[in-house]
Design a protein around this motif. Structure first.
Motif, PDB file in Angstrom:
ATOM      1  N   PHE A  38       0.763  -1.450   0.151  1.00 16.52           N
ATOM      2  CA  PHE A  38      -0.164   0.102  -0.170  1.00 16.52           C
ATOM      3  C   PHE A  38       1.149   1.214   0.055  1.00 16.52           C
ATOM      4  O   PHE A  38       2.085   1.099   0.131  1.00 16.52           O
ATOM      5  N   PRO A  39       0.293   2.207  -0.291  1.00 15.35           N
ATOM      6  CA  PRO A  39       1.450   3.643  -0.540  1.00 15.35           C
ATOM      7  C   PRO A  39       1.478   3.555   0.940  1.00 15.35           C
ATOM      8  O   PRO A  39       0.839   4.421   1.693  1.00 15.35           O
ATOM      9  N   SER A  40       2.751   4.430   0.934  1.00 14.63           N
ATOM     10  CA  SER A  40       3.072   4.658   2.180  1.00 14.63           C
ATOM     11  C   SER A  40       2.886   6.381   2.420  1.00 14.63           C
ATOM     12  O   SER A  40       2.261   6.220   3.540  1.00 14.63           O
ATOM     13  N   LYS A  41       2.265   6.941   2.032  1.00 14.29           N
ATOM     14  CA  LYS A  41       1.824   8.291   2.242  1.00 14.29           C
ATOM     15  C   LYS A  41       0.136   8.254   3.015  1.00 14.29           C
ATOM     16  O   LYS A  41       0.091   8.972   4.368  1.00 14.29           O
ATOM     17  N   ILE A  42      -0.105   6.865   3.222  1.00 17.97           N
ATOM     18  CA  ILE A  42      -1.419   6.712   3.901  1.00 17.97           C
ATOM     19  C   ILE A  42      -0.626   6.798   5.471  1.00 17.97           C
ATOM     20  O   ILE A  42      -1.961   6.892   6.055  1.00 17.97           O
ATOM     21  N   LEU A  43      -0.099   6.353   5.397  1.00 17.49           N
ATOM     22  CA  LEU A  43       0.631   6.517   6.906  1.00 17.49           C
ATOM     23  C   LEU A  43       1.382   7.217   7.880  1.00 17.49           C
ATOM     24  O   LEU A  43       1.481   7.847   8.864  1.00 17.49           O
ATOM     25  N   GLN A  44       1.257   9.121   6.861  1.00 15.35           N
ATOM     26  CA  GLN A  44       1.384   9.898   7.618  1.00 15.35           C
ATOM     27  C   GLN A  44       0.908  10.621   9.163  1.00 15.35           C
ATOM     28  O   GLN A  44       1.073  11.052   9.442  1.00 15.35           O
ATOM     29  N   PRO A  45      -0.337  10.204   8.607  1.00 16.98           N
ATOM     30  CA  PRO A  45      -1.341  10.788   9.853  1.00 16.98           C
ATOM     31  C   PRO A  45      -0.847  10.199  11.055  1.00 16.98           C
ATOM     32  O   PRO A  45      -1.448   9.938  12.454  1.00 16.98           O
ATOM     33  N   HIS A  46      -0.086   8.691  11.290  1.00 14.11           N
ATOM     34  CA  HIS A  46       0.140   7.828  12.030  1.00 14.11           C
ATOM     35  C   HIS A  46       1.188   7.680  13.065  1.00 14.11           C
ATOM     36  O   HIS A  46       1.959   7.147  13.406  1.00 14.11           O
ATOM     37  N   LEU A  47       2.216   8.822  12.289  1.00 20.83           N
ATOM     38  CA  LEU A  47       3.815   9.457  12.459  1.00 20.83           C
ATOM     39  C   LEU A  47       4.312   9.951  13.762  1.00 20.83           C
ATOM     40  O   LEU A  47       3.854  10.840  14.059  1.00 20.83           O
ATOM     41  N   LEU A  48       4.187   9.693  14.605  1.00 23.94           N
ATOM     42  CA  LEU A  48       5.382  10.297  16.306  1.00 23.94           C
ATOM     43  C   LEU A  48       6.661   9.565  16.016  1.00 23.94           C
ATOM     44  O   LEU A  48       7.435   9.470  14.930  1.00 23.94           O
ATOM     45  N   HIS A  49       6.975  10.008  16.843  1.00 23.50           N
ATOM     46  CA  HIS A  49       7.974  10.498  17.206  1.00 23.50           C
ATOM     47  C   HIS A  49       9.548   9.065  16.839  1.00 23.50           C
ATOM     48  O   HIS A  49      10.360   9.212  16.930  1.00 23.50           O
ATOM     49  N   ASN A  50       8.292   8.219  17.544  1.00 22.42           N
ATOM     50  CA  ASN A  50       9.542   7.154  16.955  1.00 22.42           C
ATOM     51  C   ASN A  50       8.814   6.280  16.406  1.00 22.42           C
ATOM     52  O   ASN A  50       9.624   4.981  16.225  1.00 22.42           O
ATOM     53  N   GLY A  51       8.495   7.075  15.113  1.00 20.22           N
ATOM     54  CA  GLY A  51       8.334   6.099  13.562  1.00 20.22           C
ATOM     55  C   GLY A  51       6.690   5.931  13.868  1.00 20.22           C
ATOM     56  O   GLY A  51       5.571   6.474  14.867  1.00 20.22           O
ATOM     57  N   ILE A  52       6.389   4.194  13.515  1.00 20.82           N
ATOM     58  CA  ILE A  52       5.007   4.207  12.846  1.00 20.82           C
ATOM     59  C   ILE A  52       4.952   2.929  13.751  1.00 20.82           C
ATOM     60  O   ILE A  52       5.387   1.955  13.698  1.00 20.82           O
ATOM     61  N   VAL A  53       4.157   2.757  15.466  1.00 23.05           N
ATOM     62  CA  VAL A  53       4.341   1.458  15.652  1.00 23.05           C
ATOM     63  C   VAL A  53       3.442   0.831  15.879  1.00 23.05           C
ATOM     64  O   VAL A  53       2.197   1.869  16.672  1.00 23.05           O
TER      65      VAL A  53
END
Length: 73
Positions: A38-53
């Protein structure tokens, strides 16, 4: 609507490759064993200081078009 659930652990540095244009998709294994891309851009709202977990539910329509992604754990 169809749904797929994936567990993700993407570091901030790994996700930065998206911003640099080196990565456009994420490939993951769904909890039911399917390999999904899937496109990585859909994860942008879930990006935190430690990444996406976490565990995420991706919802798409009958034609396979992305609708939404929700962090569920």
């Amino acid at each position: 609507m169809q749904r797929i659930i994936v567990d993700l652990n993407i570091t901030t540095d790994e996700y930065m490759l998206h911003y640099q244009g080196q990565v456009s998709d994420v490939v993951a294994r769904a909890i039911d064993g399917r390999r999904v891309r899937f496109p990585s851009k859909i994860l942008q709202p879930h990006l935190l200081h430690n990444g996406i977990v976490g565990r995420f539910q991706i919802t798409f329509d009958q034609q396979g078009r992305f609708q939404r992604i929700d962090r569920i754990r």
